[in-house]
Each structure stands twice: as C-alpha cells, then as structure tokens.
Design an enzyme around this catalytic site. Sequence first.
Site, PDB file in Angstrom:
ATOM      1  N   GLU A  93       0.841  -1.181   0.000  1.00 20.89           N
ATOM      2  CA  GLU A  93       0.000   0.000   0.000  1.00 20.89           C
ATOM      3  C   GLU A  93       0.879   1.234   0.000  1.00 20.89           C
ATOM      4  OE1 GLU A  93      -2.440  -0.084   3.453  1.00 20.89           O
ATOM      5  OE2 GLU A  93      -3.028  -2.154   3.097  1.00 20.89           O
ATOM      6  N   CYS A 106       3.478   8.312   1.157  1.00 18.62           N
ATOM      7  CA  CYS A 106       3.785   7.439   2.285  1.00 18.62           C
ATOM      8  C   CYS A 106       3.962   6.042   1.696  1.00 18.62           C
ATOM      9  CB  CYS A 106       2.610   7.486   3.265  1.00 18.62           C
ATOM     10  SG  CYS A 106       2.754   6.308   4.600  1.00 18.62           S
ATOM     11  N   CYS A 113       4.789  -7.020   8.424  1.00 15.38           N
ATOM     12  CA  CYS A 113       5.823  -6.512   9.329  1.00 15.38           C
ATOM     13  C   CYS A 113       6.072  -7.543  10.425  1.00 15.38           C
ATOM     14  CB  CYS A 113       5.378  -5.193   9.954  1.00 15.38           C
ATOM     15  SG  CYS A 113       6.662  -4.414  10.958  1.00 15.38           S
ATOM     16  N   CYS A 117       3.748  -4.740  16.663  1.00 17.76           N
ATOM     17  CA  CYS A 117       3.192  -3.704  17.548  1.00 17.76           C
ATOM     18  C   CYS A 117       1.696  -3.970  17.756  1.00 17.76           C
ATOM     19  CB  CYS A 117       3.410  -2.316  16.976  1.00 17.76           C
ATOM     20  SG  CYS A 117       5.157  -1.957  16.700  1.00 17.76           S
ATOM     21  N   CYS A 120      -1.138  -2.059  15.594  1.00 18.89           N
ATOM     22  CA  CYS A 120      -0.916  -1.823  14.163  1.00 18.89           C
ATOM     23  C   CYS A 120      -1.516  -2.923  13.291  1.00 18.89           C
ATOM     24  CB  CYS A 120       0.580  -1.714  13.904  1.00 18.89           C
ATOM     25  SG  CYS A 120       1.000  -1.477  12.171  1.00 18.89           S
ATOM     26  N   GLY A 163       5.424  -2.058   7.077  1.00 19.16           N
ATOM     27  CA  GLY A 163       6.774  -2.584   7.266  1.00 19.16           C
ATOM     28  C   GLY A 163       7.683  -1.690   8.080  1.00 19.16           C
ATOM     29  N   GLU A 164       8.777  -2.284   8.519  1.00 20.89           N
ATOM     30  CA  GLU A 164       9.781  -1.554   9.301  1.00 20.89           C
ATOM     31  C   GLU A 164      10.981  -1.286   8.376  1.00 20.89           C
ATOM     32  OE1 GLU A 164      10.490  -0.021  12.354  1.00 20.89           O
ATOM     33  OE2 GLU A 164      12.357   0.246  11.261  1.00 20.89           O
ATOM     34  N   SER A 218       9.038   6.159  16.262  1.00 18.53           N
ATOM     35  CA  SER A 218       7.703   5.816  16.759  1.00 18.53           C
ATOM     36  C   SER A 218       7.830   5.474  18.237  1.00 18.53           C
ATOM     37  CB  SER A 218       7.139   4.628  15.980  1.00 18.53           C
ATOM     38  OG  SER A 218       6.989   4.992  14.631  1.00 18.53           O
ATOM     39  N   LEU A 219       7.598   6.469  19.056  1.00 23.36           N
ATOM     40  CA  LEU A 219       7.848   6.303  20.486  1.00 23.36           C
ATOM     41  C   LEU A 219       6.637   5.692  21.189  1.00 23.36           C
ATOM     42  CD1 LEU A 219      10.284   6.923  22.285  1.00 23.36           C
ATOM     43  CD2 LEU A 219       9.223   9.114  22.820  1.00 23.36           C
ATOM     44  N   HIS A 220       5.546   6.405  21.153  1.00 25.01           N
ATOM     45  CA  HIS A 220       4.227   5.944  21.632  1.00 25.01           C
ATOM     46  C   HIS A 220       4.096   5.692  23.132  1.00 25.01           C
ATOM     47  CE1 HIS A 220       3.717   5.828  17.413  1.00 25.01           C
ATOM     48  NE2 HIS A 220       3.955   4.564  17.189  1.00 25.01           N
ATOM     49  N   ASN A 294      -5.818   5.762  15.013  1.00 28.82           N
ATOM     50  CA  ASN A 294      -6.707   5.433  13.916  1.00 28.82           C
ATOM     51  C   ASN A 294      -7.211   4.012  14.171  1.00 28.82           C
ATOM     52  OD1 ASN A 294      -7.800   5.308  11.271  1.00 28.82           O
ATOM     53  ND2 ASN A 294      -6.083   6.527  10.504  1.00 28.82           N
ATOM     54  N   CYS A 337      -1.837   2.390   7.574  1.00 24.79           N
ATOM     55  CA  CYS A 337      -1.344   1.407   6.618  1.00 24.79           C
ATOM     56  C   CYS A 337      -1.564  -0.015   7.099  1.00 24.79           C
ATOM     57  CB  CYS A 337       0.118   1.661   6.320  1.00 24.79           C
ATOM     58  SG  CYS A 337       0.250   2.885   5.038  1.00 24.79           S
TER      59      CYS A 337
HETATM   60  N1  SAH Z   1       7.473   0.538  10.989  1.00 21.93           N
HETATM   61  C1  SAH Z   1       7.745   1.919  11.023  1.00 21.93           C
HETATM   62  C2  SAH Z   1       7.072   2.697   9.902  1.00 21.93           C
HETATM   63  C3  SAH Z   1       5.695   2.284   9.520  1.00 21.93           C
HETATM   64  S1  SAH Z   1       4.425   2.601  10.705  1.00 21.93           S
HETATM   65  C4  SAH Z   1       7.364   2.505  12.363  1.00 21.93           C
HETATM   66  O1  SAH Z   1       6.731   1.824  13.150  1.00 21.93           O
HETATM   67  O2  SAH Z   1       7.737   3.644  12.612  1.00 21.93           O
HETATM   68  C5  SAH Z   1       4.219   4.355  10.559  1.00 21.93           C
HETATM   69  C6  SAH Z   1       3.613   5.012  11.775  1.00 21.93           C
HETATM   70  O3  SAH Z   1       2.205   4.693  11.871  1.00 21.93           O
HETATM   71  C7  SAH Z   1       4.247   4.568  13.073  1.00 21.93           C
HETATM   72  O4  SAH Z   1       4.485   5.671  13.904  1.00 21.93           O
HETATM   73  C8  SAH Z   1       3.185   3.649  13.617  1.00 21.93           C
HETATM   74  O5  SAH Z   1       3.329   3.475  14.984  1.00 21.93           O
HETATM   75  C9  SAH Z   1       1.926   4.361  13.209  1.00 21.93           C
HETATM   76  N2  SAH Z   1       0.701   3.570  13.269  1.00 21.93           N
HETATM   77  C10 SAH Z   1       0.553   2.247  13.095  1.00 21.93           C
HETATM   78  N3  SAH Z   1      -0.742   1.892  13.237  1.00 21.93           N
HETATM   79  C11 SAH Z   1      -1.424   3.039  13.503  1.00 21.93           C
HETATM   80  C12 SAH Z   1      -2.794   3.323  13.751  1.00 21.93           C
HETATM   81  N4  SAH Z   1      -3.720   2.378  13.723  1.00 21.93           N
HETATM   82  N5  SAH Z   1      -3.142   4.619  14.013  1.00 21.93           N
HETATM   83  C13 SAH Z   1      -2.194   5.600  14.004  1.00 21.93           C
HETATM   84  N6  SAH Z   1      -0.898   5.375  13.763  1.00 21.93           N
HETATM   85  C14 SAH Z   1      -0.510   4.104  13.524  1.00 21.93           C
HETATM   86 FE1  SF4 Z   2       5.613  -2.682  12.015  1.00 24.18          FE
HETATM   87 FE2  SF4 Z   2       5.634  -0.007  12.323  1.00 24.18          FE
HETATM   88 FE3  SF4 Z   2       3.322  -1.440  12.443  1.00 24.18          FE
HETATM   89 FE4  SF4 Z   2       5.098  -1.646  14.413  1.00 24.18          FE
HETATM   90  S1  SF4 Z   2       3.976   0.202  13.818  1.00 24.18           S
HETATM   91  S2  SF4 Z   2       4.004  -3.367  13.426  1.00 24.18           S
HETATM   92  S3  SF4 Z   2       7.018  -1.495  13.291  1.00 24.18           S
HETATM   93  S4  SF4 Z   2       4.640  -1.187  10.664  1.00 24.18           S
END
Ligand code: SAH
Ligand code: SF4
Length: 348
Positions: A93, A106, A113, A117, A120, A163-164, A218-220, A294, A337
């Site tokens: 995507e 993007c 992945c 997480c 995700c 993906g990462e 991506s700290l969170h 999201n 994504c």
């Molecule tokens: N794997 C990498 C890049 C792809 S994810 C990473 O984790 O940084 C891109 C961003 O989208 C990350 O910050 C991820 O934590 C965030 N993300 C994933 N699922 C999400 C969701 N459902 N709502 C909002 N952000 C999300």
């Molecule tokens: Fe992979 Fe990034 Fe999603 Fe974590 S947030 S599962 S690293 S795509």
Amino acid sequence: MTSKRNLVGLAWPALTDFFLELGQPEYRAKQLMEWIYQHNVGDFSQMSNFPKELRQKLEETAVVGAGEVVARQVAADGTTKLAIAFSEDRIVECVILRYHYGVTLCLSSQVGCKMGCAFCASGLGGFVDNLTTAEIIEQIWQANQELAAQGLRVGHLVYMGMGEPLDNYPQVIESIRFANNPATFNIGMRNITVSTSGVVPGIRQLAEENLPLTLSISLHAPLDYLRDQIMPINQRYPLTELMLAVRDYARTSRRRVTFEYILLAGFNDQLIHAEKLASLLAGIIANVNVIPYNEVPGLPWQAPSDKQIRFFLRALEARGVTATLRRELGPEIEAACGQLRRRLQGEE
Ligand code: SAH
Ligand code: SF4
C-alpha cells in the site's frame, strides 16, 4: 506474470547493460530514464526519440512497472490510497497525501511486518517478505501516474507505510539514493523521512550514511513498562538505549528528530505520560507528532476524546515540548497502513 524485463527501479549500470545487449548505445539508458521518471511516460510507443525498431524491440522484451494497482481509495480531501499487487501475496500500500507545500507519498518497505506492535494493522496479516528496491521505487512511479493528470508529482517521501524500513535496510537505503538521483525523481534528501519503531543498529547505521534525512521515531510510550506492552522491540532495545542512539543521530546529523506519539485512550494519554515524555526528550531538538489513534477493526485500542487530546498537547507545550497534532488525512479510506491489504485479502 511477465518474463519481460521491468525497467522501473533499474539502476544505471543494469539499464545501460540492458541497452548494450539490445545493441544500443549507452545514451538510450539516459533517454529512457527521462521518459520514465521525468516525463512519466511508460508506453514505449510514445518514446518519440527512439527509432521505431527499438520501440518494437522494447515492447517485446521489457515493461515499465511490474505491479498492478488493484485497489484505489480516494478521500474527500484528495488523499489517495493505492494497493499495488506484484503477485497474489505481494500486495503493498502507499498513500498519496496532498499538503499545501506539495505531494507526499507514504510508502511501504515490506509486505507485512515482523515487529508485532499491538496497535498496528500491518503486522496482523503476518510478515511476507522484504520489498525489493524496484518495488519500493515503483510505488513512486505508480503514484506519479495517478498524479500526472493534475500536473502534480511526488515531492516528499515518508517511509511510514507497511513494514519496518530499518528491518529492510539495504533496499530502503538504495531506494532513497535512487529516488534522490537528479536523473530519476530528484527528491531532495531533506524531503525524505524514515520512520522506525526503534531498530537501534539501523539508526546507528543510518547516522553513518551522513545523509540529511529526517529520522522519525515511533515512540508511543515514555516508560519501558508501557512501551513493552505495545511494542515488542522495546524489550530488545529499551528506551535508554534507543534515546542514546537518537541523541547520537541528532548530534551527528544536526537534524531535528521527529517523534511519533499515538494517543491510545486510557493507556498513554494522561498527565504523567506527558511529564515523562517531556523529561525523556529534554535537550533534544525534537518535534513530537501527536496522532490520535486510527482505530483498527479487531483491535481493542481507541483514540481519546478531543478534550483529552487537547489536554495532552497543552501539557506537553507547558513543558517546553514542540508538539503538533497530526490529524490523519483521509481517515475514511483506512489511511492507517496495512488496513487495505487486510481487507483485500479478506482477513478482517
Ligand atoms: N514501521 C515503522 C514505519 C511504519 S508505521 C514505524 O513503526 O515507525 C508508521 C507510523 O504509523 C508509526 O508511527 C506507527 O506506529 C503508526 N501507526 C501504526 N498503526 C497506527 C494506527 N492504527 N493509528 C495511528 N498510527 C498508527
Ligand atoms: Fe511494524 Fe511499524 Fe506497524 Fe510496528 S507500527 S508493526 S514497526 S509497521
């Protein structure tokens, strides 16, 4: 599937070899690159500075692009999500985002992945494979095809799709250098952001490349016991180690580092979390993107109320943290994504 040679994402030496094998001079490779990347033309019959026999030969032996756009969702604000299939189980995507300063793409770096997480959608369908450099590049090509009718093209890249990126390091870095090349998309390094869940060796390797990219973390969660619960990678590279690598990156690159912070209702959105986040980032030239979660069907997480979101932002600002609220563009098209692929594969 075709056995023809795909010319999108083919690096200069391979492309010149390809033309030499056809008995053509090297400058044909340059001309072809101009057609593909600058004029956005993929149809050989339109490549008017190629002799007719060459155009025919190309039709027989080559293609421009190996993937097919199998789904397209367009939101009211123009945000467009494309699903590109390279094969049945190789669907990626990318999302075209329109900002006042230009078009950002993007893009995905892997199919699925491995990082797992908890919030995700990308990991839910499992990990399939790393994308090749050409497959990463093709996302830009396909996006430009979409944009051509409006006279627009991709000017910024964010590796925030599926993906990462730092788990597919060689292909990602090669795709960045490729897209940056003036002979291809000519996208400035400063217009490229790499987002990572915190792969520390990758961050260190990226620092050594000495490129003026933006690194986004991506700290969170600002505390290990919380981050451990939602991001398994934190058990491997806990916050102290991650922040050390980030500080080193910021110092050597002299670039502002971005932190992503998804707000998950009742989990990481309280005053104590804002306080801990502020002390974690003390002394770093940083920008925090606060992102209301999201929601993903099948996962238990929710975004906080608007009131709580505002409260959290104010709490950060009061502690000297530069924070911006990033409303997801086009939420109605499942812009988070991983969601579109899941739907296409009927996994929801
Ligand atoms: N794997 C990498 C890049 C792809 S994810 C990473 O984790 O940084 C891109 C961003 O989208 C990350 O910050 C991820 O934590 C965030 N993300 C994933 N699922 C999400 C969701 N459902 N709502 C909002 N952000 C999300
Ligand atoms: Fe992979 Fe990034 Fe999603 Fe974590 S947030 S599962 S690293 S795509």
